[in-house]
Design a protein around this motif. Structure first.
Motif, mmCIF file in Angstrom:
data_model
loop_
_atom_site.group_PDB
_atom_site.id
_atom_site.type_symbol
_atom_site.label_atom_id
_atom_site.label_comp_id
_atom_site.label_asym_id
_atom_site.label_seq_id
_atom_site.Cartn_x
_atom_site.Cartn_y
_atom_site.Cartn_z
ATOM 1 N N GLY A 188 29.555 46.080 39.188
ATOM 2 C CA GLY A 188 30.194 46.482 40.430
ATOM 3 C C GLY A 188 31.392 47.373 40.191
ATOM 4 O O GLY A 188 31.609 48.357 40.913
ATOM 5 N N ALA A 189 32.162 47.073 39.158
ATOM 6 C CA ALA A 189 33.341 47.888 38.831
ATOM 7 C C ALA A 189 32.936 49.266 38.330
ATOM 8 O O ALA A 189 33.637 50.262 38.578
ATOM 9 C CB ALA A 189 34.186 47.171 37.779
ATOM 10 N N LEU A 190 31.812 49.355 37.648
ATOM 11 C CA LEU A 190 31.359 50.638 37.112
ATOM 12 C C LEU A 190 30.926 51.608 38.217
ATOM 13 O O LEU A 190 30.919 52.814 38.018
ATOM 14 C CB LEU A 190 30.199 50.424 36.135
ATOM 15 C CG LEU A 190 30.564 49.734 34.813
ATOM 16 C CD1 LEU A 190 29.317 49.484 33.988
ATOM 17 C CD2 LEU A 190 31.581 50.556 34.023
ATOM 18 N N LEU A 191 30.577 51.071 39.370
ATOM 19 C CA LEU A 191 30.164 51.913 40.501
ATOM 20 C C LEU A 191 31.407 52.374 41.264
ATOM 21 O O LEU A 191 31.523 52.186 42.488
ATOM 22 C CB LEU A 191 29.208 51.149 41.412
ATOM 23 C CG LEU A 191 27.882 50.719 40.761
ATOM 24 C CD1 LEU A 191 27.089 49.837 41.714
ATOM 25 C CD2 LEU A 191 27.070 51.945 40.355
ATOM 26 N N CYS A 192 32.330 52.967 40.541
ATOM 27 C CA CYS A 192 33.593 53.462 41.118
ATOM 28 C C CYS A 192 34.372 52.347 41.813
ATOM 29 O O CYS A 192 35.188 52.613 42.703
ATOM 30 C CB CYS A 192 33.340 54.599 42.100
ATOM 31 S SG CYS A 192 32.523 56.025 41.362
ATOM 32 N N GLY A 193 34.104 51.111 41.434
ATOM 33 C CA GLY A 193 34.793 49.984 42.041
ATOM 34 C C GLY A 193 34.210 49.554 43.374
ATOM 35 O O GLY A 193 34.476 48.447 43.849
#
Length: 220
Positions: A188-193
């Motif tokens: 989830g964080a890797l998806l621009c947060g």
């Protein structure tokens, strides 16, 4: 459903999908307020001498997280009980005294570990790493503390003991669930947060379902 990490995530997704608006809205508010605290205390200024401000930022971040985690825990338990928590559920604190005491205790090892890990002295750095590992172990064993405080009106010490006993009795399944939820939040964080708007609620609901299921309560 019998307890597995997969069933926990499946249950959480089903509940979240049926009631996404308050979860996404409150999670977004949490993220915005964290950003405001960081910006207001110099967290985005990499050149300024912000030692004191960073300490203030850490304190305010901890306090904000504690406040939000209280309402997140209530909402997660409500989802497991078959309710659909609305925004009002996210605006009322419950058992906040014991909750705050538990938050202080849970944060102590982490606070000790952070400056030591970055210390120039090898011995202090090693102690910091040990403290950091200990903090992870303690956090794992005490992860049901907030749930016991909110769900069963326990004091902080009693809730901590109950959490340790409950997690130790289910250490294998809970370790797998903890790793699974951590991985989901990393994604989830890797998806621009933005993915955290979904993965944080999923983790909260899945954890509440695991707690209720493994402590013998019936989840709807």
């Amino acid at each position: 459903m019998g307890f597995t990490a997969s069933n926990a995530v499946t249950f959480a997704w089903r509940r979240f999908k049926a009631n996404p608006v308050p979860w996404v809205g409150v999670t977004a508010l949490f993220g915005i307020l964290l950003g405001v605290i960081t910006g207001a205390t110099g967290g985005f200024d990499t050149e300024a001498d912000t030692t004191g401000m960073l300490s203030l930022s850490a304190f305010l971040t901890w306090l904000l997280t504690t406040l939000f985690w209280n309402v997140f825990t209530q909402a997660g338990l409500a989802e497991v009980a078959g309710e659909r928590p609305n925004l009002n559920r996210f605006t009322t604190l419950k058992n906040f005294g014991p909750f705050l005491i538990a938050a202080v205790v849970l944060g102590v090892l982490g606070v000790i570990a952070q400056p030591l890990v970055g210390a120039g002295n090898l011995l202090l750095s090693l102690i910091g790493v040990i403290c950091a590992i200990a903090a992870l172990v303690v956090a794992f064993l005490l992860q049901w503390t907030y749930l016991f405080i909110i769900d069963r009106d326990m004091s902080a010490p009693d809730a901590m003991r109950a959490s340790v006993d409950g997690i130790r009795a289910n250490i294998g399944p809970m370790l797998l669930l903890t790793v699974t939820l951590a991985a989901i939040n990393v994604l989830g964080a890797l998806l621009c947060g933005l993915g955290l708007l979904v993965t944080i609620p999923l983790a909260v609901i899945a954890s509440a379902w695991a707690y209720r299921t493994l402590t013998g309560a019936t989840a709807k």
